[in-house]
Design a protein around this motif. Structure first.
Motif, PDB file in Angstrom:
ATOM      1  N   ASP A  46       0.831  -1.200   0.000  1.00  0.00           N
ATOM      2  CA  ASP A  46       0.000   0.000   0.000  1.00  0.00           C
ATOM      3  C   ASP A  46       0.864   1.248   0.000  1.00  0.00           C
ATOM      4  O   ASP A  46       1.872   1.320   0.727  1.00  0.00           O
ATOM      5  CB  ASP A  46      -0.902  -0.010   1.238  1.00  0.00           C
ATOM      6  N   PRO A  97       0.150   5.789  -0.436  1.00  0.00           N
ATOM      7  CA  PRO A  97      -0.909   6.806  -0.542  1.00  0.00           C
ATOM      8  C   PRO A  97      -1.208   7.138  -1.997  1.00  0.00           C
ATOM      9  O   PRO A  97      -0.333   7.056  -2.873  1.00  0.00           O
ATOM     10  CB  PRO A  97      -0.310   8.008   0.201  1.00  0.00           C
ATOM     11  N   PRO A  98      -2.448   7.528  -2.301  1.00  0.00           N
ATOM     12  CA  PRO A  98      -2.821   7.852  -3.680  1.00  0.00           C
ATOM     13  C   PRO A  98      -1.966   8.953  -4.300  1.00  0.00           C
ATOM     14  O   PRO A  98      -1.596   8.869  -5.475  1.00  0.00           O
ATOM     15  CB  PRO A  98      -4.291   8.275  -3.555  1.00  0.00           C
ATOM     16  N   LYS A 107      -7.493  10.442  -7.768  1.00  0.00           N
ATOM     17  CA  LYS A 107      -7.324  10.265  -6.324  1.00  0.00           C
ATOM     18  C   LYS A 107      -8.537   9.584  -5.704  1.00  0.00           C
ATOM     19  O   LYS A 107      -8.397   8.723  -4.810  1.00  0.00           O
ATOM     20  CB  LYS A 107      -7.088  11.618  -5.660  1.00  0.00           C
ATOM     21  N   SER A 108      -9.736   9.914  -6.191  1.00  0.00           N
ATOM     22  CA  SER A 108     -10.935   9.301  -5.620  1.00  0.00           C
ATOM     23  C   SER A 108     -10.973   7.802  -5.919  1.00  0.00           C
ATOM     24  O   SER A 108     -11.290   6.982  -5.045  1.00  0.00           O
ATOM     25  CB  SER A 108     -12.190   9.980  -6.171  1.00  0.00           C
ATOM     26  N   SER A 143      -8.315   5.986  -3.828  1.00  0.00           N
ATOM     27  CA  SER A 143      -8.710   5.889  -2.421  1.00  0.00           C
ATOM     28  C   SER A 143      -9.728   4.771  -2.221  1.00  0.00           C
ATOM     29  O   SER A 143      -9.643   3.993  -1.260  1.00  0.00           O
ATOM     30  CB  SER A 143      -9.290   7.219  -1.942  1.00  0.00           C
ATOM     31  N   ARG A 194      -7.985   1.444  -2.656  1.00  0.00           N
ATOM     32  CA  ARG A 194      -7.133   1.190  -1.485  1.00  0.00           C
ATOM     33  C   ARG A 194      -7.970   0.643  -0.331  1.00  0.00           C
ATOM     34  O   ARG A 194      -7.590  -0.324   0.339  1.00  0.00           O
ATOM     35  CB  ARG A 194      -6.446   2.503  -1.094  1.00  0.00           C
ATOM     36  N   GLU A 195      -9.140   1.255  -0.108  1.00  0.00           N
ATOM     37  CA  GLU A 195     -10.009   0.783   0.965  1.00  0.00           C
ATOM     38  C   GLU A 195     -10.504  -0.629   0.678  1.00  0.00           C
ATOM     39  O   GLU A 195     -10.551  -1.483   1.574  1.00  0.00           O
ATOM     40  CB  GLU A 195     -11.203   1.729   1.126  1.00  0.00           C
TER      41      GLU A 195
END
Length: 894
Positions: free
Chosen positions: A184, A186-187, A215-216, A219, A222-223
């Protein structure tokens, strides 16, 4: 009995032990899971593997895709790399992981990058994850990588917000026993890596992935990756707990269970639990406890329960129905097995007398489920519950059948006569024990009320005939009063024990019946080889078990059609057809008893295997009532699951038979093409040589010789096309790539076809400053020959043929354009198929080989070919596209 249940709950789960035993001797799979390309999955896998190698573990590289990244390639240094296997396919050489070489080498650990991958044709397995499964079965540990969007269950969800649908997917079951490590970043950092060119993106997907890497989106992905990993870890933990009989909830993650019933307001419990599960982002189960009291349910109560279960399923809950002698016992057992951390129950309005008699389930649940948070919600009162004696509902006789009272009276009378006969022989003080016989029989056979009647009647007879003063109901000795009370107490206790035994026997009988039905149905399916036979067995079994009419609908050319029915039916009504089509399209129930098209008399349940709906089963009662009770639904779904698997197996068998047939047909066709073309080439060579000799000698009419030579050359090109097609289909093309000038190549092809193109002016629009292209000169010459010959054959007479080439951002596009009727709508792709001649267009004649050869040769050289119809002026345009990778030098700057 409580102690015995505790001992059973402490035993390991047999199913979990079997699954754990199945893993013995197998390799272990570790998956490096990422949210998107570029997060560093391969880098992390190589780094972890390097640590294992330094620890003395035998590690080899099966396949690692570095995509030219220097830092990733550096990590592969020092590893033993198993050479990839080369596969010749349509003139190209493809490379794949050499599964047999790895199995022969038998390392302790092998690295297999990109788990979501389709292997080249003629590989042992179509998918790479199947190769990994074989490695694991051989006892070899595997490291692999995958992105979250490649999971089958999440593919549609990811596509809904990224607008990018990946075609490579992996079944979720592959990750069931895998160790998952989330890689992982960050975006913002990933987007920066993309801008710096550190993320591999295929050239043709650049624009689509530009939207993907927002980015959306990152994110959300990633979740999803983090939650999927947490879910996998939680499932593996629960499996370990069941296999080793470890007690406790182990609340690493929340697991919610809501108890549902037939009472009004149960739908409110389901909605409240859905909100709780969404807030906690936790899985939840809607649980119904089947107790003997269900036999007293009215039709309205059964329908209300079915509606609540359907609502829970639609809201995303797992729906379970568990048989138990009491609600409390069922709730406790299921909560323990599911390791529930939170229970949601409803508190209905009960009278004080009811709670004193039966106790409070909620109070006992709070006391007897330590470690579980119990949410008690008031049940919404949706009006008074309908009377159980309402219209259409059979009233249950709570006092028992009259025959029970008559038989009890007869038994008491017989015992009294027996007692009087014995009493005349002498005073016997314990004659009252004989009256236990009718009391025990009545209480056991007919229930509490009949048992009490027998106890009272026995006590009266005993008092009247055997207790002094005789023939009166007066009791002088208080000790005799105890005998009367004992008879009544025995009736009460015996009836309660008998009721429990009957309830447990009913549950055991129901469970045994369901298991027997499923086992028998599975055996029957094993001997069936056609879908009609499967449908007939399914309809017959459903009709026998549930007392309903049944019909199986399978898709055909004209939509869904009945494949089997019990009793036989010819056609369904309009509403039924609409309901069955909706159930098939949406994979959800429709019709009577569902939430969709309830006007239908039939309930339609889809047969689903994997992600596909294979058919629809319709059921209906002859009397027009609801087709199923809620407690019958699990058995029906189990039958449908087995049927869907059988239909899927037959579909796979049909596909394999079709593939085998196509392979044999292609082999015979290739052999025929090769044989015919070779047999024709020898006489053609002689004919052309003879024509050339006659022209040199001047012994024949020049016009006739010219015509003969032109036709012989055309036939020779046809034979060459046959040979070329045989080479393409046999994968026997050998590329000799060279730098080729487009202008020279076009001029050479036009010169060879000067006779065939007579009457057509060649308009050349090719800039001499275009870069050279790296292609096979001979194959490219054949491509141009076939395109120009096709244009000359089908263009209108005396119309020009335009050859244009232009440089674009993605490479060079070379087009051959004629003036004629063009192509029919939808025929742009079909025209490149072998032996295809499009009716209703200018391409309805000929052999249908030339354009197929163009496509085969172009793809072998890494080019793309397409066809289109122009409107102004009308005509067909065939375009060969050269990607930037085949350009020898860039175009000069302006």
């Amino acid at each position: 009995m409580t102690r015995r249940r505790d001992i059973e709950s402490e035993r390991p789960s047999p199913e979990a032990l079997l699954r754990e035993a199945a893993q013995e001797g197998r390799g272990r799979l570790k998956v490096f899971l990422g949210a998107a390309p570029g997060v560093g999955k391969t880098y992390e896998m190589l780094t972890d593997a390097a640590v294992r190698r330094r620890a003395g573990i035998d590690v080899v590289v099966g396949v690692v895709e570095t995509h030219g990244r220097v830092e990733t390639e550096a990590l592969t240094q020092g590893f033993e790399i198993i050479p990839r296997r080369e596969i010749a396919y349509q003139g190209r050489t493809l490379t794949e992981m050499d599964l047999d070489a790895i199995l022969a080498r038998r390392p302790a650990l092998v690295l297999v990058d990109e788990l979501a991958h389709t292997n080249a044709p003629e590989s042992r397995h179509p998918k790479r994850h199947q190769d990994v499964e074989e490695l694991l079965a051989a006892g070899i540990d595997v490291y692999s990588t995958i992105n979250i969007q490649h999971l089958e269950s999440l593919n549609d969800v990811v596509a809904s917000f990224t607008r990018v649908r990946v075609r490579e997917t992996v079944p979720d079951s592959v990750l069931e026993n895998a160790e998952i490590e989330v890689v992982d970043i960050p975006p913002d950092e990933l987007i920066e890596r993309l801008k710096e060119g550190k993320v591999y993106v295929p050239h043709e997907a650049t624009r689509a992935l530009g939207h993907f890497f927002s980015k959306s989106n990152l994110s959300a992905l990633r979740e999803m990756a983090l939650r999927r990993a947490a879910q996998a870890v939680d499932d593996q933990m629960l499996e370990h707990l069941r296999a080793h009989a470890l007690a406790g909830t182990w609340a690493a993650g929340e697991r919610i269970v809501v108890a549902i019933s037939e009472l009004p307001g149960a739908d409110g419990l389901v909605r409240a639990t859905k909100r709780l599960a969404d807030a906690l982002r936790a899985p939840w189960t809607a649980l119904h406890i089947e107790t003997p009291r269900e036999r007293e349910f009215t039709d309205d109560e059964r329908q209300r329960l079915a509606a609540v279960m359907q609502l829970a399923s639609q809201l995303g809950a797992r729906v379970a129905s568990v048989p138990a002698t009491s609600v409390l016992e069922g709730l406790k057992r299921f909560a323990s097995e599911a390791r529930a951390t939170q229970l949601v129950v409803g508190k209905s309005a009960r009278s004080r007398f009811f709670e004193l008699r039966h106790g409070s389930v909620v109070d006992r649940l709070v006391r007897e489920t330590p470690g579980v948070a119990v949410h008690v919600l008031p049940m919404e009162q949706a009006g008074a519950a309908p009377s159980r004696t309402g219209t259409g509902v059979k009233k249950k006789n709570l006092w028992g059948p009259p025959s029970g009272y008559a038989i009890s009276t007869l038994l008491v009378s017989l015992v009294t006569l027996l007692g009087v006969s014995i009493y005349t022989l002498g005073e016997i003080t314990n004659i009252g024990l004989v009256y236990l016989i009718p009391v025990l029989f009545a209480a056991t056979r007919y229930g509490l009320r009949t048992g009490l009647f027998a106890g009272l009647l026995s006590s009266l007879c005993y008092n009247f005939f055997f207790i002094p003063p005789l023939y009166t109901l007066t009791i002088q000795d208080p000790r005799n009063l105890i005998t009367v009370l004992v008879l009544i107490g025995v009736a009460i206790v015996t009836s309660q024990l008998a009721s429990r035994v009957r309830a447990q026997a009913d549950l055991a009988q129901r469970s045994a019946g369901q298991n027997s039905a499923l086992a028998g149905y599975a055996r029957a399916l094993t001997g069936i080889t056609d879908k009609a036979g499967v449908g007939q067995i399914l309809c017959g079994e459903v009709s026998r078990l549930f007392g309903v009419d049944a019909v199986l609908l399978l898709p055909g050319e004209d939509g869904l059609a009945p494949a089997a029915a019990v009793p036989p039916i010819d056609e369904l009504g309009v509403i039924e057809q609409a309901a069955s089509a909706w159930a098939f399209d949406h994979g959800q129930p429709a019709g009577r008893g569902s939430d969709t098209l309830t006007a239908s008399d039939w309930l339609f349940q889809p047969l689903i295997a994997g992600e596909r709906t294979l058919g629809v089963l319709g059921i209906a009662r002859p009397d027009g009532g609801d087709a199923l009770r809620p407690d019958q639904l699990p058995l029906l779904l189990s039958l449908l699951s087995q049927t869907a698997l059988a239909l899927e197996r037959m579909g796979f068998e049909d596909e394999m038979a079709t593939i085998a047939h196509l392979k044999e047909r292609d082999r015979l066709r290739a052999a025929l093409l090769s044989s015919v073309s070779h047999d024709l080439r020898t006489p053609l060579t002689a004919i052309l040589a003879t024509v050339a000799e006659l022209k040199r000698a001047g012994e024949a009419e020049p016009a006739l010789l010219t015509s003969l030579q032109a036709e012989a050359e055309r036939l020779n090109r046809f034979v060459a096309n046959l040979l070329d097609m045989a080479r393409i289909e046999a994968g026997a093309l050998r590329l000799q790539l060279e730098a080729v000038d487009l202008t020279d190549a076009i001029a050479s092809a036009a010169h060879d076809l000067r006779r065939a193109l007579e009457g057509h002016k060649i308009d050349l629009d090719v800039s001499p400053e275009l870069p050279l292209v790296r292609v096979d000169p001979q194959l490219f010459h054949h491509c141009l020959i076939n395109l120009l010959e096709n244009a000359g054959k089908y263009a209108d007479p005396d119309t020009p043929i335009t050859i244009s080439a232009a440089r674009g951002p993605d490479g060079i596009a070379l087009s051959v354009i004629d003036h004629g009727p063009g192509l029919p709508p939808g025929g742009e792709a079909a025209i490149f198929e072998t032996f295809t001649r499009l009716e209703g267009s200018d391409r309805k004649g000929g052999t249908g080989l030339g354009l197929a050869i163009v496509k085969g040769f172009a793809e072998a050289m890494g080019l793309a070919v397409s066809a289109a119809t122009r409107e102004e002026p009308r005509g067909a345009a065939f375009t060969i596209r050269f990607p930037a990778s085949v350009l020898v030098k860039p175009a000069p700057s302006e």
